[in-house]
Every structure is written in C-alpha cells, then in structure tokens.
Design a protein around this motif. Sequence first.
Motif, short mmCIF file in Angstrom:
data_model
loop_
_atom_site.label_atom_id
_atom_site.label_comp_id
_atom_site.label_asym_id
_atom_site.label_seq_id
_atom_site.Cartn_x
_atom_site.Cartn_y
_atom_site.Cartn_z
N TYR A 127 -57.96 31.92 10.29
CA TYR A 127 -57.62 33.15 11.01
C TYR A 127 -56.13 33.21 11.36
CZ TYR A 127 -62.63 33.54 11.74
OH TYR A 127 -63.99 33.64 11.56
N GLY A 128 -55.31 32.51 10.64
CA GLY A 128 -53.90 32.38 10.97
C GLY A 128 -53.15 33.68 11.11
N ILE A 129 -53.25 34.55 10.08
CA ILE A 129 -52.47 35.78 10.10
C ILE A 129 -52.94 36.74 11.19
CG2 ILE A 129 -53.82 37.04 8.38
CD1 ILE A 129 -50.00 36.97 8.58
N GLU A 130 -54.25 36.81 11.43
CA GLU A 130 -54.76 37.67 12.49
C GLU A 130 -54.29 37.20 13.86
OE1 GLU A 130 -56.73 36.29 10.18
OE2 GLU A 130 -57.70 37.92 9.08
N LEU A 131 -54.29 35.88 14.04
CA LEU A 131 -53.85 35.32 15.32
C LEU A 131 -52.36 35.56 15.55
CD1 LEU A 131 -55.89 32.01 15.32
CD2 LEU A 131 -56.29 34.04 16.71
N VAL A 132 -51.59 35.51 14.47
CA VAL A 132 -50.16 35.80 14.58
C VAL A 132 -49.95 37.24 14.99
CG1 VAL A 132 -48.00 36.01 13.28
CG2 VAL A 132 -49.42 33.98 13.01
N TYR A 133 -50.71 38.16 14.38
CA TYR A 133 -50.60 39.57 14.75
C TYR A 133 -50.97 39.80 16.22
CZ TYR A 133 -50.15 40.94 9.83
OH TYR A 133 -49.70 41.10 8.55
N PHE A 134 -52.07 39.21 16.65
CA PHE A 134 -52.46 39.37 18.05
C PHE A 134 -51.45 38.71 19.00
CE2 PHE A 134 -56.80 40.39 16.53
CZ PHE A 134 -56.96 41.56 17.25
N GLY A 135 -50.92 37.58 18.58
CA GLY A 135 -49.89 36.92 19.39
C GLY A 135 -48.65 37.78 19.54
N LEU A 136 -48.20 38.37 18.44
CA LEU A 136 -47.04 39.26 18.50
C LEU A 136 -47.34 40.51 19.34
CD1 LEU A 136 -45.69 39.06 14.84
CD2 LEU A 136 -44.70 38.06 16.90
N LEU A 137 -48.55 41.03 19.21
CA LEU A 137 -48.94 42.18 20.01
C LEU A 137 -48.95 41.84 21.49
CD1 LEU A 137 -49.97 45.11 20.09
CD2 LEU A 137 -52.28 44.18 19.90
N SER A 138 -49.45 40.66 21.83
CA SER A 138 -49.48 40.26 23.25
C SER A 138 -48.07 40.09 23.80
CB SER A 138 -50.30 38.99 23.44
OG SER A 138 -49.62 37.87 22.89
N VAL A 139 -47.16 39.51 23.03
CA VAL A 139 -45.77 39.37 23.47
C VAL A 139 -45.14 40.74 23.64
CG1 VAL A 139 -43.48 38.56 22.75
CG2 VAL A 139 -45.46 37.06 22.50
N LEU A 140 -45.40 41.63 22.70
CA LEU A 140 -44.86 42.99 22.78
C LEU A 140 -45.34 43.71 24.04
CD1 LEU A 140 -43.26 45.26 21.35
CD2 LEU A 140 -45.41 45.94 20.31
N ILE A 141 -46.61 43.63 24.33
CA ILE A 141 -47.16 44.28 25.52
C ILE A 141 -46.55 43.69 26.79
CG2 ILE A 141 -49.27 44.57 26.89
CD1 ILE A 141 -50.77 44.84 24.22
N LEU A 142 -46.41 42.38 26.83
CA LEU A 142 -45.81 41.72 27.99
C LEU A 142 -44.36 42.16 28.17
CD1 LEU A 142 -46.74 39.65 30.09
CD2 LEU A 142 -45.83 37.87 28.61
N LEU A 143 -43.60 42.22 27.09
CA LEU A 143 -42.20 42.63 27.18
C LEU A 143 -42.04 44.09 27.57
CD1 LEU A 143 -40.63 40.74 24.14
CD2 LEU A 143 -40.42 40.20 26.57
N ILE A 144 -42.92 44.95 27.08
CA ILE A 144 -42.87 46.37 27.47
C ILE A 144 -43.13 46.51 28.96
CG2 ILE A 144 -44.10 48.57 27.27
CD1 ILE A 144 -44.40 47.97 24.27
N GLY A 145 -44.09 45.77 29.47
CA GLY A 145 -44.37 45.81 30.90
C GLY A 145 -43.20 45.34 31.74
N LEU A 146 -42.57 44.26 31.32
CA LEU A 146 -41.41 43.75 32.06
C LEU A 146 -40.21 44.70 31.96
CD1 LEU A 146 -41.63 39.96 31.19
CD2 LEU A 146 -42.17 41.06 33.36
N GLN A 147 -39.98 45.25 30.77
CA GLN A 147 -38.86 46.16 30.57
C GLN A 147 -39.04 47.46 31.36
OE1 GLN A 147 -36.03 45.55 29.26
NE2 GLN A 147 -35.19 47.59 29.37
N SER A 148 -40.27 47.91 31.48
CA SER A 148 -40.51 49.14 32.23
C SER A 148 -40.14 48.99 33.70
CB SER A 148 -41.98 49.56 32.10
OG SER A 148 -42.81 48.68 32.82
N ARG A 149 -40.10 47.77 34.20
CA ARG A 149 -39.69 47.52 35.58
C ARG A 149 -38.18 47.35 35.71
NH1 ARG A 149 -41.85 48.74 39.63
NH2 ARG A 149 -41.34 46.88 40.77
N GLN A 150 -37.51 46.97 34.62
CA GLN A 150 -36.07 46.71 34.69
C GLN A 150 -35.23 47.97 34.66
OE1 GLN A 150 -34.67 43.78 35.35
NE2 GLN A 150 -36.76 43.05 35.58
N VAL A 151 -35.63 48.97 33.91
CA VAL A 151 -34.85 50.20 33.77
C VAL A 151 -34.66 50.89 35.12
CG1 VAL A 151 -34.79 52.49 32.71
CG2 VAL A 151 -35.39 50.50 31.34
#
Length: 137
Positions: free
Chosen positions: A42-66
Amino acid sequence: MHKIFRQHFRFHPLFHLLIFPLALAFFVVCVYLSVIYYNEGYGIELVYFGLLSVLILLIGLQSRQVPFRNTKRIIRLEMRLRYLELSGKSFRKIEQELNMAQIAALRLASDDELLALVDETVNKKLSPREIRERIQN
C-alpha cells in the motif's frame, strides 16, 4: 486591568477544538498506517494520504498566520497615527527600538499617558507585561 491581559489570546473553538485536532489526528493516523502497512503493498496510497494530511495541517496553520500578520500591520499603523497626533513627531524611529509585543502593549494606553509611557519604554526597555501594568486608563 485583568480584562486587558485576557484579550491577548483569542480562543476560536472551531479552530482550536475541531479543525486543528482533527488535522493533527489525521496526520498521526497516516504516519501510523504508513509504518504498519508500508510493506504490504500500500506504499503509494499511504504516501498520498500522508501528503494530504501534511497539506491539511499546513492549511490550518497558515489560515491562522495571515490574520496575525495583518493585525501587526494595523497595530503599527494605529500607533504611528496616534503618536503623530499626540506629539507631532514621527513614530518610525521609536518603532525601530521597540518589538511588536511592546508596541501592542503601548496601544492599550490612553492618550494622556501614551507619550510618557513610550519614552519610559524606550529608556528603560520595559517588557510588554511591565507596560501593561503601568497603564492606568
């Protein structure tokens, strides 16, 4: 005076209790599943979900910084205008000697005590807490 201290932290229930904890939990689950199932094909699927989770986390943090950046600009502009109105002098030279926390604390002072408090802050290098404690009105 206690009301002033409470206003420096703003609690947003939607962000602090829902969005950020869910994004962080999603990230932790993705890391956990990646460790467990990586060798299972399940390597490629896990990489996609991992990248998606990082993206969601960064969007949440960035929405507080602006908003914080815009608030800092507004506070600086407000202090420049108030200081100019009260003293007839530019605040820019004084502003370079102060950090953002000191400027934000000075903003809480009334017009009657602002000029003296600015001078005292520059001369004695008062901390934001000391500035807030010296504010009478």
